[in-house]
Design a protein around this motif. Sequence first.
Motif, PDB file in Angstrom:
ATOM      1  N   VAL A   1       0.850  -1.199   0.000  1.00  0.00           N
ATOM      2  CA  VAL A   1       0.000   0.000   0.000  1.00  0.00           C
ATOM      3  C   VAL A   1       0.885   1.249   0.000  1.00  0.00           C
ATOM      4  O   VAL A   1       2.038   1.211   0.431  1.00  0.00           O
ATOM      5  CB  VAL A   1      -0.965   0.026   1.208  1.00  0.00           C
TER       6      VAL A   1
ATOM      7  N   ALA B   1      -2.798   6.047   3.196  1.00  0.00           N
ATOM      8  CA  ALA B   1      -3.727   5.564   4.218  1.00  0.00           C
ATOM      9  C   ALA B   1      -5.023   5.039   3.606  1.00  0.00           C
ATOM     10  O   ALA B   1      -5.623   4.081   4.122  1.00  0.00           O
ATOM     11  CB  ALA B   1      -4.023   6.694   5.209  1.00  0.00           C
TER      12      ALA B   1
ATOM     13  N   ASP C   1      -5.392   3.502   0.644  1.00  0.00           N
ATOM     14  CA  ASP C   1      -5.073   2.133   0.195  1.00  0.00           C
ATOM     15  C   ASP C   1      -5.111   1.178   1.376  1.00  0.00           C
ATOM     16  O   ASP C   1      -5.603   0.056   1.278  1.00  0.00           O
ATOM     17  CB  ASP C   1      -3.608   2.049  -0.301  1.00  0.00           C
ATOM     18  N   ALA C   2      -4.522   1.624   2.475  1.00  0.00           N
ATOM     19  CA  ALA C   2      -4.379   0.744   3.640  1.00  0.00           C
ATOM     20  C   ALA C   2      -5.745   0.370   4.209  1.00  0.00           C
ATOM     21  O   ALA C   2      -6.012  -0.805   4.488  1.00  0.00           O
ATOM     22  CB  ALA C   2      -3.525   1.431   4.707  1.00  0.00           C
ATOM     23  N   ARG C   3      -6.620   1.367   4.342  1.00  0.00           N
ATOM     24  CA  ARG C   3      -7.967   1.072   4.876  1.00  0.00           C
ATOM     25  C   ARG C   3      -8.714   0.128   3.945  1.00  0.00           C
ATOM     26  O   ARG C   3      -9.372  -0.806   4.376  1.00  0.00           O
ATOM     27  CB  ARG C   3      -8.765   2.383   5.043  1.00  0.00           C
TER      28      ARG C   3
ATOM     29  N   GLU D   1      -7.330  -3.356   4.399  1.00  0.00           N
ATOM     30  CA  GLU D   1      -7.788  -3.951   5.671  1.00  0.00           C
ATOM     31  C   GLU D   1      -9.256  -4.376   5.544  1.00  0.00           C
ATOM     32  O   GLU D   1      -9.644  -5.465   5.969  1.00  0.00           O
ATOM     33  CB  GLU D   1      -7.621  -2.949   6.815  1.00  0.00           C
TER      34      GLU D   1
ATOM     35  N   LEU E   1      -0.191  -5.642   5.930  1.00  0.00           N
ATOM     36  CA  LEU E   1       0.010  -4.642   4.873  1.00  0.00           C
ATOM     37  C   LEU E   1       1.492  -4.287   4.781  1.00  0.00           C
ATOM     38  O   LEU E   1       2.193  -4.267   5.793  1.00  0.00           O
ATOM     39  CB  LEU E   1      -0.796  -3.378   5.179  1.00  0.00           C
TER      40      LEU E   1
ATOM     41  N   ALA F   1       3.729  -1.230   3.877  1.00  0.00           N
ATOM     42  CA  ALA F   1       3.792   0.212   3.599  1.00  0.00           C
ATOM     43  C   ALA F   1       5.046   0.435   2.772  1.00  0.00           C
ATOM     44  O   ALA F   1       6.163   0.399   3.296  1.00  0.00           O
ATOM     45  CB  ALA F   1       3.835   1.001   4.904  1.00  0.00           C
TER      46      ALA F   1
ATOM     47  N   VAL G   1       0.007   4.799   7.715  1.00  0.00           N
ATOM     48  CA  VAL G   1      -0.645   3.488   7.624  1.00  0.00           C
ATOM     49  C   VAL G   1      -0.889   2.923   9.023  1.00  0.00           C
ATOM     50  O   VAL G   1      -1.959   2.384   9.318  1.00  0.00           O
ATOM     51  CB  VAL G   1       0.192   2.533   6.739  1.00  0.00           C
TER      52      VAL G   1
ATOM     53  N   VAL H   1      -4.839   1.762  10.269  1.00  0.00           N
ATOM     54  CA  VAL H   1      -5.322   0.369  10.347  1.00  0.00           C
ATOM     55  C   VAL H   1      -4.878  -0.301  11.648  1.00  0.00           C
ATOM     56  O   VAL H   1      -3.999   0.207  12.354  1.00  0.00           O
ATOM     57  CB  VAL H   1      -4.792  -0.471   9.150  1.00  0.00           C
TER      58      VAL H   1
ATOM     59  N   VAL I   1       1.752  -4.151  10.104  1.00  0.00           N
ATOM     60  CA  VAL I   1       2.274  -3.416   8.944  1.00  0.00           C
ATOM     61  C   VAL I   1       3.778  -3.667   8.829  1.00  0.00           C
ATOM     62  O   VAL I   1       4.518  -3.495   9.804  1.00  0.00           O
ATOM     63  CB  VAL I   1       2.008  -1.897   9.099  1.00  0.00           C
TER      64      VAL I   1
END
Length: 335
Positions: free
Chosen positions: A137, A140, A142-144, A147, A154, A156, A178, A182, A186
């Motif tokens: 990702v 942020a 992308d990260a959500r 998840e 994930l 980062a 990130v 989430v 990570v």
Amino acid sequence: MPASQREPLSSDDRTAAPSLTTEWSRALGLRVPVVNAPMGGVAGGRLAAAVTVAGGLGMIGMGSAGSAAALRGELRHTTPQAGRFGIGLVDWVVAAEPELLDVAIAAAPTLISVSFGTDASWVGRVRDSGIRTATQVYNATDARRAEDAGIDVLVARGAEGGGHGAVEMATLPLLDAVLDAVSVPVLAAGGIGSPASLAAVLAAGASGVWLGTHLAACSESSLSEAGRRALIAADGTDTIVTTAFDVAMGLPWPARFPARVLRNDFTARWAGREDALRTDEQARAALTAAVDADDPRTAPIDAGQGVGMLTAVRSAAQVIDDLCSGAAHLLARTP
Ligand SMILES: Cc1cc2nc3c(=O)[nH]c(=O)nc-3n(C[C@H](O)[C@H](O)[C@H](O)COP(=O)(O)O)c2cc1C
């Protein structure tokens, strides 16, 4: 995730040789929180086995030239003695050959990553097979989204990183964003290649590192000798982000994901001139010839900005031991 919930780091700090683990690495049964990035054409079964033997999680990378047949070939190195391993795939390559995901699942790895896409339909299938899931990702949002799709860990991946990836945020600010967004573990990626950079991302709350360039230069990688020499010779300022190679090779990489590569004669001539390159048959033929001849003056060598820290070709075990023992010592220091 609030700062107080970030991964608590365990650095056994009062011994002569402090160890380095995180809750995530312990849960996976790893001795150290290091995952080798799945690097197409570079991270084969041999490198994956060496990284796992060294205490990390070895990953086989199937990049733009990946195929079910190539994956089956690399899987021959993943014997029970070689231990656990992961497999990393590219979204649009799997879309073109769905059997690649079937072969990956059938191999029952510890982890499967699929990166560079927005289709999350693979996640349920992989999880239902009892395999952990990962993706890279770049912000942020992308990260959500990842998840919410049910991805277990994930990555980062900062703009400093080698190979393909979005060039949006540098590794440390991205990791912060990130971790705040989430609550799944990570891993940090991009430009990491020294005890100090490893210590920095672990201190910031990463559950581990996803290491590319520094393992690409190892003796067990599938990179050519000439490619390894080019990595060792390069300085941290010798990389460039470009789509020129993908355009010349006709690869359908989404525009969001250019590649960070070593600067060479080809990038000097064509980076930023992709439209002209598209119709220049001679330049494209010269690139094909250089790739076939393994000539890094013209052929692409993926590399992150941490490449300047590389000074010699070493084994994966040496690289991982030095990084992890050095980081553990740094983290154990009382300021
Ligand atoms: C030689 C090379 C090949 C790569 N190929 C892939 C790939 O096939 N699939 C993938 O998900 N990422 C690939 N990447 C990107 C890595 O997953 C990771 O984001 C990157 O290596 C991290 O930065 P670093 O190289 O500075 O350690 C590649 C990176 C390199 C250096």
